[in-house]
Enzyme design. Structure first.
Site: not given
Length: 324
Positions: A138-140, A142, A237
């Protein structure tokens, strides 16, 4: 340092006439197909004592297949005591509810203080599993659910399940602009042609499919539920930005504040101060890699996301009598 692997099996009738790489995948399911194929091409596999290097080599019932290979030790990362929100854990897997601001894996600019460092402290034996068992990221900024493999067999099965689209990942998001209906986005994603750290919809990118439905509409925003069919970097995104509905707070992909007309000062301030993409991995469902039991988990929506939706809902109510 490296680990020596020695595996020996007799080819059963079920593998008679199959390609060597296919037979090895059945005989040694604890190792990924790509790793087994690499071992063949690098000459680490022999049939009846004779070295072979062609994955398409045919095998026959009764042949003796042997693997003698080395697994290079991965870069060592430091175990660090950090809080982990563990939703589920057994001998094979961990399910984590990741907070905003936590980077998943060490990299340029973030050498430690990551989820990987926390996993090494929580379960030291996970250092025997490549990437400390992390099979997806997961992105930082998210939030939400991630599954981690605690053993190599669990990792092999989970990676295969991910590739075969057998792991269900559902998200919540708030995007800019009113959306009238759900749908799906089937657009390839690859590196942005000019911005090295960005992804984009590009003709030569990898296939990417996102399904979405409208959960709630506001005056100039939409609360969505989304399901990933593939798992490309920044997929949701990028896809939402491609639809010209970038996520609230996602400054990388155009999600600058777009408050509705005559919004309250509180909503204006909150939108301006919402400095992360409004994206949450809310549900994770999969077959257990060893027992095959179907499991599903839900992560509560984080407080900042809840407040965002509440303020948008209040704004809609305050202007409900206005004409479109």
């Amino acid at each position: 340092m490296s680990e020596h692997i020695q595996l020996t099996e007799t080819v059963p009738a079920s593998c008679n006439g199959k390609r060597l790489d296919q037979a090895l995948a059945e005989l040694f399911p604890d190792y990924s197909r790509s790793r087994l194929k690499t071992w063949i091409t690098e000459g680490y596999v022999s049939i009846d004592g004779n070295s072979v290097d062609k994955p398409r080599e045919k095998v026959l019932t009764g042949m003796e297949v042997e693997v003698n290979a080395e697994i290079a030790e991965e870069q060592r990362f430091e175990a660090q005591p950090m809080p982990l929100d563990v939703v589920y854990e057994d001998d094979d897997i961990l399910v984590i509810n990741k907070p905003a601001g936590l980077v998943v894996h060490p990299g340029a600019g973030t050498p430690d203080g990551t989820l990987l460092n926390a996993l090494l402290h929580h379960f030291p034996a996970i250092d025997q599993v490549p990437r400390a068992g992390i099979i997806h990221r997961l992105d930082k900024d998210t939030t939400g659910l991630m599954v981690v493999a605690k053993t190599i067999p669990a990792q092999t099965h989970l990676v295969a399940a991910m590739q075969e689209r057998k792991i269900t990942r559902e998200y919540e998001a708030v995007c800019n602009g009113p959306m009238t209906a759900g749908g799906h986005i089937d657009e390839p994603i690859g590196r942005h042609p000019t911005k090295r750290t960005h992804m984009a919809v590009v003709a030569m990118g990898k296939p990417a499919v996102t399904h979405y439905r409208v959960a709630e509409r506001f005056r100039n925003h939409t609360h969505l539920r989304l399901r990933l069919e593939t798992g490309r970097t920044h997929q949701i995104r990028v896809h939402m930005a491609h639809l010209r509905h970038p996520l609230v707070g996602d400054l990388t992909y155009g999600g600058r504040p777009r408050p509705p007309q005559n919004a309250s000062q509180e909503l204006l301030d909150y939108l301006r101060g919402f400095r992360r993409q409004a994206l949450h991995a809310a549900r994770l469902s999969l077959h257990h890699p060893l027992t095959d039991e179907w499991l599903s988990w839900d992560a509560p929506t984080p407080k900042d996301f809840v407040k965002l939706v509440a303020l948008l809902r209040a704004d809609r109510a305050a202007h409900s009598n206005e004409q479109d």
